[in-house]
Design a protein around this motif. Structure first.
Motif, PDB file in Angstrom:
ATOM      1  N   HIS A 143       0.799  -1.280   0.014  1.00 43.04           N
ATOM      2  CA  HIS A 143       0.086   0.033  -0.043  1.00 43.04           C
ATOM      3  C   HIS A 143       0.861   1.394  -0.328  1.00 43.04           C
ATOM      4  O   HIS A 143       0.829   2.234  -0.710  1.00 43.04           O
ATOM      5  N   ASN A 144       1.977   1.355   0.823  1.00 37.58           N
ATOM      6  CA  ASN A 144       2.756   2.413   0.623  1.00 37.58           C
ATOM      7  C   ASN A 144       3.602   2.709  -0.188  1.00 37.58           C
ATOM      8  O   ASN A 144       3.704   3.667  -0.834  1.00 37.58           O
ATOM      9  N   GLY A 146       2.770   1.416  -3.406  1.00 35.25           N
ATOM     10  CA  GLY A 146       1.863   1.960  -4.420  1.00 35.25           C
ATOM     11  C   GLY A 146       1.569   3.193  -4.244  1.00 35.25           C
ATOM     12  O   GLY A 146       1.507   4.245  -5.252  1.00 35.25           O
ATOM     13  N   ALA A 147       1.186   3.808  -3.055  1.00 40.85           N
ATOM     14  CA  ALA A 147       0.943   5.402  -2.782  1.00 40.85           C
ATOM     15  C   ALA A 147       1.941   6.392  -3.334  1.00 40.85           C
ATOM     16  O   ALA A 147       1.884   7.350  -3.763  1.00 40.85           O
ATOM     17  N   ARG A 150       2.345   6.599  -7.044  1.00 40.47           N
ATOM     18  CA  ARG A 150       1.228   7.507  -7.451  1.00 40.47           C
ATOM     19  C   ARG A 150       1.681   8.956  -7.221  1.00 40.47           C
ATOM     20  O   ARG A 150       1.452  10.019  -8.129  1.00 40.47           O
ATOM     21  N   THR A 173      -2.614  -5.664  -5.123  1.00 38.71           N
ATOM     22  CA  THR A 173      -2.825  -4.701  -4.164  1.00 38.71           C
ATOM     23  C   THR A 173      -2.110  -3.302  -4.212  1.00 38.71           C
ATOM     24  O   THR A 173      -2.463  -2.105  -4.046  1.00 38.71           O
ATOM     25  N   LEU A 174      -0.912  -3.532  -4.633  1.00 37.93           N
ATOM     26  CA  LEU A 174       0.092  -2.604  -5.059  1.00 37.93           C
ATOM     27  C   LEU A 174      -0.353  -1.660  -6.268  1.00 37.93           C
ATOM     28  O   LEU A 174      -0.590  -0.316  -6.184  1.00 37.93           O
ATOM     29  N   LYS A 176      -3.642  -1.335  -7.212  1.00 39.43           N
ATOM     30  CA  LYS A 176      -4.645  -0.558  -6.917  1.00 39.43           C
ATOM     31  C   LYS A 176      -4.369   0.624  -6.217  1.00 39.43           C
ATOM     32  O   LYS A 176      -4.759   1.947  -6.208  1.00 39.43           O
ATOM     33  N   SER A 177      -3.249   0.546  -5.155  1.00 40.11           N
ATOM     34  CA  SER A 177      -3.061   1.746  -4.367  1.00 40.11           C
ATOM     35  C   SER A 177      -2.193   2.692  -5.360  1.00 40.11           C
ATOM     36  O   SER A 177      -2.194   3.956  -4.975  1.00 40.11           O
ATOM     37  N   SER A 179      -3.000   3.489  -8.408  1.00 38.51           N
ATOM     38  CA  SER A 179      -4.067   3.942  -9.269  1.00 38.51           C
ATOM     39  C   SER A 179      -3.460   4.183 -10.604  1.00 38.51           C
ATOM     40  O   SER A 179      -3.764   5.499 -10.890  1.00 38.51           O
ATOM     41  N   SER A 264       4.696   7.173   2.916  1.00 33.47           N
ATOM     42  CA  SER A 264       4.112   7.708   1.558  1.00 33.47           C
ATOM     43  C   SER A 264       3.664   9.004   1.737  1.00 33.47           C
ATOM     44  O   SER A 264       3.828   9.970   0.919  1.00 33.47           O
TER      45      SER A 264
END
Length: 282
Positions: A143-144, A146-147, A150, A173-174, A176-177, A179, A264
């Motif tokens: 999640h971090n 991925g953010a 972004r 998961t990555l 999707k985070s 985007s 992030s």
């Protein structure tokens, strides 16, 4: 979950013909992401992640699942059509939930694809033209990462650089985070982060590590030239050897009411400061 047939192929875009919403059949060497942390296929989900993957020429799509409504909305928004050689399976939302991580917000779209090709650090440095670099030391939460991808896309970062053994693999998961940013920001996985920092220095970059105990303060620590921002995992921070390969260690000016920021969030603030500095200099 019924499979589509040729007649459905002709009807699914309402008779509209547009550009193909697809990935290239053969992946290019030195693509714009990295799949070294993944093996086999990768399953992506969510509107932005799936759209970005299908429109990325360096991504090879293998199969698409989706609700009729979500697929049609995606095609209408892009004035596009799906490639005939991409298997498509229409499904209800409850069926799609079985294809993804538990409680994952798939938004009616799931895509199976091949991982992106590896990216070489030397190639990134040759093409960076002084744009900011971001390095992560042992940040393993998808999640971090991925953010942060972004934010890298938002501020035109040349590449995200991680150590191969201490970073999450390419995943749904990555993505999707991120985007959609996974498809546009080069992700370099290196064997040794300290050696990568040496190469980055030789390319003319000033290496700034972000740490709450830093002696200088952002944004005053930013130099006039190209910068590489180095962030460590929450709690542990940067490893000693990585910190030794930074030219300066800086801290973000946050109040004493909170001990630290999510990595992030810290990356986004630092990238905004770097982008604002560049704008003011211009």
């Amino acid at each position: 979950m019924p499979r589509h047939d040729d007649d459905q192929d002709n009807r699914r875009d309402g008779g509209k013909k547009g550009r193909a919403l697809r990935g290239r059949a053969g992946r290019n060497q030195g693509g714009r992401g990295s799949g070294r942390g993944s093996t086999g296929t990768v399953r992506l989900w969510g509107r932005h992640a799936v759209e970005a993957a299908l429109t990325n020429p360096n991504r090879t799509a293998k199969k698409l699942w989706g609700t009729r409504e979500a697929i049609q909305e995606m095609l209408d928004d892009h004035d596009a059509e799906l490639p005939r050689d991409l298997p498509v399976e229409y499904a209800q939302a409850v069926d799609l939930a079985r294809l993804v991580a538990r409680d994952a917000p798939h938004q009616g779209l799931v895509l199976e694809c091949l991982p992106l090709d590896d990216v070489a650090l030397d190639d990134v440095l040759d093409e960076a033209e002084g744009r900011t670099l971001v390095l992560l030391d042992q940040v393993t939460d998808p999640h971090n990462v991925g953010a942060i991808l972004r934010s890298c896309a938002a501020f035109d970062v040349a590449a995200l650089i991680t150590q191969d053994r201490h970073a999450p693999p390419e995943s749904g998961t990555l993505a999707k985070s991120a985007s959609g940013a996974l498809e546009v920001v080069p992700w370099v996985r290196v064997v040794n982060l300290a050696r990568a920092l040496e190469s980055i220095s030789e390319a003319g970059y000033w290496r700034i590590g972000l740490d709450g105990e830093g002696t200088s303060e952002f944004p005053h620590a930013l130099p006039a030239g190209p910068v590489a921002l180095v962030l460590g995992a929450e709690g542990e921070g940067m490893r000693h050897n990585v910190m030794q390969h930074c030219d300066s260690i800086a801290r973000l000016p946050i109040s004493g009411a909170i001990e630290s920021l999510n990595v992030s969030n810290a990356a986004a603030i630092a990238l905004y400061a770097a982008a604002t500095r560049a704008t003011e200099e211009d």
